[in-house]
Design an enzyme around this catalytic site. Sequence first.
Site, PDB file in Angstrom:
ATOM      1  N   LYS A  52       0.860  -1.185   0.000  1.00 14.12           N
ATOM      2  CA  LYS A  52       0.000   0.000   0.000  1.00 14.12           C
ATOM      3  C   LYS A  52       0.895   1.234   0.000  1.00 14.12           C
ATOM      4  O   LYS A  52       1.806   1.371   0.845  1.00 14.12           O
ATOM      5  CB  LYS A  52      -0.881  -0.014   1.246  1.00 14.12           C
ATOM      6  CG  LYS A  52      -2.168   0.771   1.137  1.00 14.12           C
ATOM      7  CD  LYS A  52      -2.980   0.534   2.409  1.00 14.12           C
ATOM      8  CE  LYS A  52      -4.397   1.028   2.305  1.00 14.12           C
ATOM      9  NZ  LYS A  52      -5.095   0.922   3.608  1.00 14.12           N
TER      10      LYS A  52
HETATM   11  O1  G3P Z   1      -7.966   1.435   5.150  1.00 10.47           O
HETATM   12  C1  G3P Z   1      -8.131   2.772   4.881  1.00 10.47           C
HETATM   13  C2  G3P Z   1      -9.496   3.351   5.137  1.00 10.47           C
HETATM   14  O2  G3P Z   1     -10.479   2.409   4.974  1.00 10.47           O
HETATM   15  C3  G3P Z   1      -9.595   4.200   6.349  1.00 10.47           C
HETATM   16  O3  G3P Z   1     -10.888   4.379   6.839  1.00 10.47           O
HETATM   17  O4  G3P Z   1     -12.477   5.041   8.617  1.00 10.47           O
HETATM   18  O5  G3P Z   1     -10.073   5.681   8.817  1.00 10.47           O
HETATM   19  O6  G3P Z   1     -11.517   6.775   7.151  1.00 10.47           O
HETATM   20  P1  G3P Z   1     -11.256   5.528   7.909  1.00 10.47           P
END
Ligand code: G3P
Length: 214
Positions: free
Chosen positions: A82
């Site tokens: 990533k």
């Molecule tokens: O994995 C990355 C992403 O899904 C992050 O989500 O909830 O931290 O905005 P969030």
Amino acid sequence: MKLFLDTANVDHVREIAALGILDGVTTNPSLVLKEGKDFKETVLAMCELVKEVSAQVTATDVEGMKTQALEYAGWHKHVVVKVPMTTEGLKTVRFLSGKQIKTNVTLVFSVPQAILAAKAGATMISPFVGRIDDTGGDGMLLIADILEAWRHYDFDTQVLVASVRKPEHVTRAATMGAHICTIPFAVFQHLSQHPLTDAGLKKFLDDWEKTKQS
Ligand code: G3P
């Protein structure tokens, strides 16, 4: 649509993977911090459970990213590196693409970013829908725009709906034809449930009881 779990919790991956419907996992430094476990051990354990596990580089310069990426890719064949959506990240993705190492470009918030990542050879891109919603927008409109752009070209890059906060994001991802949706454990648990399913099953079982048959 592939279903991924968005987590650094191995137990949660094990639980959902046991259903036989989990295609992959996405992790990030914030999720790793939340669990407080060793990153490499976490990724390796998940790689035994699913076929694609995103492991995020933390270097910000291209040489540092390449070094980390090659290390992660050497851990297990299921690792997807990533990389953040920066110019250094794009150079890293191009380099890894030439080595047939899978990549996931994260923190995508616009169609031009999505196109640049695809042209760099990203295996998948992660537009963050929930974070756009948080600012008063509609993150799923970005997914719709990216998929619309994709219809005109032959990009192999898969659109991974990330930053999912609710089942409705999953519904819209699927109806739009997104390739992958990564889902937090708490949201995943809701996906199999519906009050009418519960009520319907109760009625069936009550009626069966009344038939006096076994
Ligand atoms: O994995 C990355 C992403 O899904 C992050 O989500 O909830 O931290 O905005 P969030």
